[in-house]
Motif scaffolding. Structure first.
Motif, PDB file in Angstrom:
ATOM      1  N   VAL A   7      -9.563  -7.754  26.519  1.00 22.16           N
ATOM      2  CA  VAL A   7      -9.220  -6.336  26.416  1.00 22.16           C
ATOM      3  C   VAL A   7      -8.588  -6.070  25.059  1.00 22.16           C
ATOM      4  CG1 VAL A   7      -7.679  -4.550  27.358  1.00 22.16           C
ATOM      5  CG2 VAL A   7      -9.000  -5.979  28.890  1.00 22.16           C
ATOM      6  N   GLU A   8      -7.719  -7.011  24.629  1.00 27.74           N
ATOM      7  CA  GLU A   8      -7.037  -6.841  23.344  1.00 27.74           C
ATOM      8  C   GLU A   8      -8.060  -6.886  22.230  1.00 27.74           C
ATOM      9  OE1 GLU A   8      -4.032  -5.829  21.047  1.00 27.74           O
ATOM     10  OE2 GLU A   8      -3.836  -5.984  23.195  1.00 27.74           O
ATOM     11  N   ASP A   9      -9.023  -7.795  22.287  1.00 26.30           N
ATOM     12  CA  ASP A   9     -10.057  -7.891  21.252  1.00 26.30           C
ATOM     13  C   ASP A   9     -10.895  -6.598  21.208  1.00 26.30           C
ATOM     14  OD1 ASP A   9      -9.262 -10.397  20.490  1.00 26.30           O
ATOM     15  OD2 ASP A   9     -10.848 -11.446  21.599  1.00 26.30           O
ATOM     16  N   ILE A  10     -11.246  -6.123  22.399  1.00 29.75           N
ATOM     17  CA  ILE A  10     -12.059  -4.890  22.470  1.00 29.75           C
ATOM     18  C   ILE A  10     -11.243  -3.725  21.915  1.00 29.75           C
ATOM     19  CG2 ILE A  10     -13.086  -3.235  24.077  1.00 29.75           C
ATOM     20  CD1 ILE A  10     -13.907  -5.590  25.812  1.00 29.75           C
ATOM     21  N   ARG A  11      -9.971  -3.695  22.227  1.00 27.51           N
ATOM     22  CA  ARG A  11      -9.109  -2.628  21.749  1.00 27.51           C
ATOM     23  C   ARG A  11      -9.003  -2.693  20.232  1.00 27.51           C
ATOM     24  NH1 ARG A  11      -4.122  -2.783  25.210  1.00 27.51           N
ATOM     25  NH2 ARG A  11      -5.290  -1.706  26.762  1.00 27.51           N
ATOM     26  N   GLU A  12      -8.821  -3.893  19.685  1.00 22.54           N
ATOM     27  CA  GLU A  12      -8.704  -4.043  18.229  1.00 22.54           C
ATOM     28  C   GLU A  12     -10.014  -3.655  17.558  1.00 22.54           C
ATOM     29  OE1 GLU A  12      -7.367  -7.926  17.141  1.00 22.54           O
ATOM     30  OE2 GLU A  12      -5.493  -7.711  18.273  1.00 22.54           O
ATOM     31  N   GLU A  13     -11.112  -4.075  18.180  1.00 20.40           N
ATOM     32  CA  GLU A  13     -12.421  -3.755  17.624  1.00 20.40           C
ATOM     33  C   GLU A  13     -12.636  -2.240  17.683  1.00 20.40           C
ATOM     34  OE1 GLU A  13     -16.846  -4.896  18.721  1.00 20.40           O
ATOM     35  OE2 GLU A  13     -15.497  -6.625  18.824  1.00 20.40           O
ATOM     36  N   ALA A  14     -12.229  -1.637  18.783  1.00 21.69           N
ATOM     37  CA  ALA A  14     -12.376  -0.195  18.935  1.00 21.69           C
ATOM     38  C   ALA A  14     -11.505   0.529  17.904  1.00 21.69           C
ATOM     39  CB  ALA A  14     -12.004   0.241  20.342  1.00 21.69           C
ATOM     40  N   HIS A  15     -10.252   0.016  17.707  1.00 22.48           N
ATOM     41  CA  HIS A  15      -9.375   0.617  16.696  1.00 22.48           C
ATOM     42  C   HIS A  15      -9.975   0.455  15.312  1.00 22.48           C
ATOM     43  CE1 HIS A  15      -5.962   1.975  19.025  1.00 22.48           C
ATOM     44  NE2 HIS A  15      -5.806   0.759  19.616  1.00 22.48           N
ATOM     45  N   ALA A  16     -10.520  -0.732  15.036  1.00 22.20           N
ATOM     46  CA  ALA A  16     -11.120  -0.985  13.723  1.00 22.20           C
ATOM     47  C   ALA A  16     -12.329  -0.074  13.526  1.00 22.20           C
ATOM     48  CB  ALA A  16     -11.504  -2.456  13.608  1.00 22.20           C
ATOM     49  N   ARG A  17     -13.127   0.019  14.590  1.00 18.74           N
ATOM     50  CA  ARG A  17     -14.322   0.864  14.501  1.00 18.74           C
ATOM     51  C   ARG A  17     -13.907   2.321  14.349  1.00 18.74           C
ATOM     52  NH1 ARG A  17     -18.676   1.923  12.575  1.00 18.74           N
ATOM     53  NH2 ARG A  17     -20.254   2.886  13.815  1.00 18.74           N
ATOM     54  N   ALA A  18     -12.887   2.745  15.072  1.00 19.24           N
ATOM     55  CA  ALA A  18     -12.386   4.111  14.978  1.00 19.24           C
ATOM     56  C   ALA A  18     -11.846   4.372  13.573  1.00 19.24           C
ATOM     57  CB  ALA A  18     -11.305   4.368  16.030  1.00 19.24           C
ATOM     58  N   GLU A  19     -11.145   3.357  13.023  1.00 22.50           N
ATOM     59  CA  GLU A  19     -10.610   3.488  11.667  1.00 22.50           C
ATOM     60  C   GLU A  19     -11.748   3.623  10.664  1.00 22.50           C
ATOM     61  OE1 GLU A  19      -7.898   4.149   8.879  1.00 22.50           O
ATOM     62  OE2 GLU A  19      -7.399   3.965  10.991  1.00 22.50           O
ATOM     63  N   ASP A  20     -12.826   2.821  10.832  1.00 22.64           N
ATOM     64  CA  ASP A  20     -13.997   2.915   9.940  1.00 22.64           C
ATOM     65  C   ASP A  20     -14.638   4.304  10.046  1.00 22.64           C
ATOM     66  OD1 ASP A  20     -13.635   0.314   9.094  1.00 22.64           O
ATOM     67  OD2 ASP A  20     -15.210  -0.541  10.374  1.00 22.64           O
ATOM     68  N   ARG A  22     -13.204   7.101  11.083  1.00 26.03           N
ATOM     69  CA  ARG A  22     -12.290   8.078  10.520  1.00 26.03           C
ATOM     70  C   ARG A  22     -12.365   8.040   9.002  1.00 26.03           C
ATOM     71  NH1 ARG A  22      -7.681   8.281   8.347  1.00 26.03           N
ATOM     72  NH2 ARG A  22      -7.130   6.108   8.662  1.00 26.03           N
ATOM     73  N   SER A  23     -12.394   6.822   8.449  1.00 25.08           N
ATOM     74  CA  SER A  23     -12.454   6.652   6.999  1.00 25.08           C
ATOM     75  C   SER A  23     -13.768   7.215   6.459  1.00 25.08           C
ATOM     76  CB  SER A  23     -12.298   5.169   6.651  1.00 25.08           C
ATOM     77  OG  SER A  23     -12.392   5.006   5.263  1.00 25.08           O
ATOM     78  N   GLU A  24     -14.877   6.895   7.114  1.00 24.05           N
ATOM     79  CA  GLU A  24     -16.183   7.442   6.701  1.00 24.05           C
ATOM     80  C   GLU A  24     -16.178   8.955   6.831  1.00 24.05           C
ATOM     81  OE1 GLU A  24     -19.425   5.648   8.861  1.00 24.05           O
ATOM     82  OE2 GLU A  24     -18.891   3.632   8.180  1.00 24.05           O
ATOM     83  N   GLY A  25     -15.597   9.472   7.900  1.00 29.44           N
ATOM     84  CA  GLY A  25     -15.508  10.911   8.122  1.00 29.44           C
ATOM     85  C   GLY A  25     -14.708  11.590   7.031  1.00 29.44           C
ATOM     86  N   GLU A  26     -13.570  10.976   6.654  1.00 26.99           N
ATOM     87  CA  GLU A  26     -12.748  11.545   5.584  1.00 26.99           C
ATOM     88  C   GLU A  26     -13.511  11.531   4.262  1.00 26.99           C
ATOM     89  OE1 GLU A  26      -9.041   9.431   5.461  1.00 26.99           O
ATOM     90  OE2 GLU A  26      -8.264  10.406   7.265  1.00 26.99           O
ATOM     91  N   THR A  27     -14.197  10.404   3.987  1.00 22.51           N
ATOM     92  CA  THR A  27     -14.976  10.299   2.747  1.00 22.51           C
ATOM     93  C   THR A  27     -16.083  11.353   2.733  1.00 22.51           C
ATOM     94  OG1 THR A  27     -14.531   7.926   2.649  1.00 22.51           O
ATOM     95  CG2 THR A  27     -16.367   8.727   1.346  1.00 22.51           C
ATOM     96  N   ARG A  28     -16.771  11.448   3.881  1.00 22.50           N
ATOM     97  CA  ARG A  28     -17.866  12.436   3.973  1.00 22.50           C
ATOM     98  C   ARG A  28     -17.295  13.846   3.868  1.00 22.50           C
ATOM     99  NH1 ARG A  28     -22.149  14.195   2.496  1.00 22.50           N
ATOM    100  NH2 ARG A  28     -23.498  15.261   3.943  1.00 22.50           N
TER     101      ARG A  28
END
Length: 193
Positions: A7-20, A22-28
């Motif tokens: 669950v922790e790995d999935i959560r971290e991956e989800a946070h990382a993916r969400a961060e990516d 968000r970052s792509e969204g901000e750049t776009r």
């Protein structure tokens, strides 16, 4: 591996993916905002150029209209002055007296008589005030008689039934010819620039 770890790995991956994301969204978003600002600046620049062009056109139109109006006013003023000059000339012609009036009337009658045959009965018309003058001049012409009044500044209108000719040698007709032939010169003299 425990469920918590997964669950922790999935959560971290989800946070990382969400961060990516968000970052792509901000750049776009920044790219879109930057492009929109460039488009807006171009639209503003184009609008400013268009407004400047319209202002210049309007200025040229108004200037042209003002120049045309000024030219028309000058022409009107010139026409008025020429009209006044013409009236003064007519007044002076009507006021001619004595030998000058007799000489001019005699010359105009003589010029008109060239159009008629010697055996023609010729009728001569003139200004009412000139009747005596015309009758005295006609004493020198055989077959010529004063026939009545003609509304003019002076001079004569001469006609004959036999020749079917009518000659208008009035001061008015001579003035009209001289005026038309010399209008440009008269105007140039009056309005030298």
């Amino acid at each position: 591996m425990s469920l918590d770890t997964v669950v922790e790995d999935i959560r971290e991956e989800a946070h990382a993916r969400a961060e990516d994301i968000r970052s792509e969204g901000e750049t776009r978003a920044e790219e879109i905002e930057s492009a929109a600002e460039e488009d807006a600046e171009e639209i503003v620049a184009t609008a400013e150029r268009e407004v400047e062009r319209e202002i210049e056109q309007l200025r040229e139109q108004r200037l042209s209209s003002a120049k045309l109006e000024a030219k028309q006013k000058r022409l009107e003023a010139r026409r008025d002055v020429l009209g006044e000059v013409r009236e003064q000339v007519e007044d002076e012609l009507a006021a001619l007296e004595g030998e000058t009036r007799e000489e001019l009337t005699r010359d105009l009658l003589e010029a008109a008589s060239d159009e008629f045959d010697a055996d023609d009965d010729v009728s001569v018309y003139g200004r009412p005030d000139d009747q005596e003058l015309i009758e005295s001049i006609l004493a020198d012409y055989d077959g010529y008689e004063y026939a009545g009044e003609y509304d003019c500044l002076g001079g004569v209108v001469v006609e004959s039934e036999q020749s079917r000719v009518r000659v208008n040698n009035t001061f008015d007709s001579v003035l009209e010819d001289v005026w038309e032939d010399n209008l440009r010169e008269i105007s140039n003299r009056l309005f030298e620039q």
